[in-house]
Write a protein that holds these residues in place. Structure first.
Motif, short mmCIF file in Angstrom:
data_model
loop_
_atom_site.label_atom_id
_atom_site.label_comp_id
_atom_site.label_asym_id
_atom_site.label_seq_id
_atom_site.Cartn_x
_atom_site.Cartn_y
_atom_site.Cartn_z
N SER A 40 112.09 -13.65 26.85
CA SER A 40 110.97 -14.58 26.77
C SER A 40 110.42 -14.60 25.36
O SER A 40 110.50 -13.61 24.62
N LEU A 41 109.85 -15.73 25.00
CA LEU A 41 109.24 -15.88 23.69
C LEU A 41 107.73 -15.75 23.87
O LEU A 41 107.01 -16.74 23.91
N LEU A 42 107.28 -14.51 24.03
CA LEU A 42 105.88 -14.26 24.30
C LEU A 42 105.12 -13.88 23.03
O LEU A 42 105.60 -13.08 22.24
N TYR A 43 103.94 -14.46 22.88
CA TYR A 43 103.02 -14.06 21.82
C TYR A 43 101.82 -13.45 22.54
O TYR A 43 100.93 -14.18 23.00
N PRO A 44 101.80 -12.13 22.70
CA PRO A 44 100.79 -11.48 23.54
C PRO A 44 99.35 -11.91 23.27
O PRO A 44 98.61 -12.20 24.20
N ALA A 45 98.96 -11.95 22.00
CA ALA A 45 97.57 -12.31 21.69
C ALA A 45 97.26 -13.73 22.15
O ALA A 45 96.20 -14.02 22.71
N LEU A 83 105.07 -3.80 33.99
CA LEU A 83 104.45 -5.12 33.89
C LEU A 83 103.40 -5.14 32.78
O LEU A 83 103.29 -6.12 32.04
N ARG A 84 102.63 -4.09 32.66
CA ARG A 84 101.62 -4.03 31.59
C ARG A 84 102.29 -4.04 30.22
O ARG A 84 101.79 -4.67 29.28
N HIS A 85 103.40 -3.35 30.10
CA HIS A 85 104.13 -3.36 28.82
C HIS A 85 104.74 -4.73 28.56
O HIS A 85 104.80 -5.19 27.41
N MET A 86 105.21 -5.40 29.61
CA MET A 86 105.75 -6.75 29.46
C MET A 86 104.67 -7.68 28.91
O MET A 86 104.95 -8.55 28.08
N ALA A 87 103.44 -7.50 29.37
CA ALA A 87 102.33 -8.34 28.91
C ALA A 87 102.02 -8.11 27.44
O ALA A 87 101.41 -8.97 26.79
N THR A 100 107.90 -14.37 31.48
CA THR A 100 106.70 -15.11 31.12
C THR A 100 105.86 -15.42 32.34
O THR A 100 104.64 -15.21 32.35
N GLN A 101 106.50 -15.91 33.41
CA GLN A 101 105.75 -16.23 34.62
C GLN A 101 105.15 -14.97 35.24
O GLN A 101 104.05 -15.02 35.81
N ALA A 102 105.83 -13.83 35.14
CA ALA A 102 105.30 -12.58 35.68
C ALA A 102 104.02 -12.18 34.94
O ALA A 102 103.04 -11.74 35.55
N VAL A 103 104.04 -12.34 33.62
CA VAL A 103 102.85 -12.01 32.82
C VAL A 103 101.70 -12.96 33.15
O VAL A 103 100.55 -12.53 33.29
N ILE A 104 102.00 -14.25 33.29
CA ILE A 104 100.97 -15.21 33.66
C ILE A 104 100.37 -14.84 35.01
O ILE A 104 99.14 -14.85 35.20
N ALA A 105 101.22 -14.48 35.97
CA ALA A 105 100.75 -14.08 37.30
C ALA A 105 99.86 -12.85 37.21
O ALA A 105 98.86 -12.74 37.93
#
Length: 233
Positions: free
Chosen positions: A141-146, A178-182, A218-223
């Protein structure tokens, strides 16, 4: 016996579709991507509806989707492509990256919710663009945590979170993963922090996706944010 070697150039290139209503933007993106030996632009679309048609016909690996387009926007196009409205993308569909002008665009958050794997700013440097396409093509995923935290915080202010049943079904280790994924960490990085092998982390990630009902990381982090499982700071 003749010894053979594998030439990187013989590997099938990553197939990309560009969806943007501005011809100049599409042309610039094509020039950047086609200059790379492992990337090839196979199609273009000027509207959301056209993007759905082109993607279903060409079945690319990655779609760069402008978030705001005529007819139907990038959110609706993403939903159609990935199967939410009669599409057949499912888990085997293309990896969709939405392209936007503003990092805090509410449209971006909605696109992530319906299945986009991340977003890029239109001002991104060429090397960032190329790196992003390669990254998501590997199913990352192309996640930008902030940025995700900021978008999730704004969503939470409008929609108070409610604890979902899946939260209680996560094991302690799955919750930690999951927290680390976020935080935007890759499997190898999570493995290093937890002192386990990448394969073990991959198993935990798969369990998290199954229990949250998410299509991807990405969807897991959004959830996790929308449920209040993770609280934006």
């Amino acid at each position: 016996m003749t010894e053979t070697t594998t030439d990187a150039r013989t590997v099938d290139p990553i197939r990309v579709v560009l969806a943007d209503d501005e011809r100049m933007v599409r042309t610039a993106l094509r020039v950047i991507l086609d200059a790379e030996p492992d990337l090839t632009v196979v199609g273009e679309a000027a509207t959301g509806a056209e993007a759905v048609s082109v993607v279903r016909e060409l079945r690319p690996d990655v779609v760069l989707m402008d978030v705001r387009m005529p007819e139907i926007d990038g959110i609706q196009a993403t939903r159609h492509i990935l199967g939410g409205a009669g599409g057949d993308g499912g888990a085997d569909g293309p990896r969709i990256v939405v392209v936007t002008t503003f990092e805090n665009d509410a449209y971006v958050y909605e696109a992530l919710r319906v299945g986009a794997v991340g977003f890029l700013l239109k001002r991104a440097a060429p090397e960032e663009l190329v790196s992003a396409v390669r990254l998501v093509a590997r199913t990352d995923s192309l996640l930008y945590p902030a940025a995700v935290r900021g978008l999730a915080a704004e969503h939470a202010r409008r929609n108070p979170p409610t604890a979902p049943p899946w939260a209680a079904r996560l094991t302690e280790r799955e919750a930690e993963v999951l927290r680390h994924m976020a935080k935007g960490l890759a499997n190898a990085e999570i493995a290093g922090l937890l002192g386990v092998g990448p394969a073990t982390v991959k198993t935990h990630v798969a369990a998290v996706l199954a229990k949250t009902g998410a299509r991807d990381r990405t969807q897991a982090v959004i959830a996790a944010y929308e449920s209040g499982f993770i609280t934006p700071r």
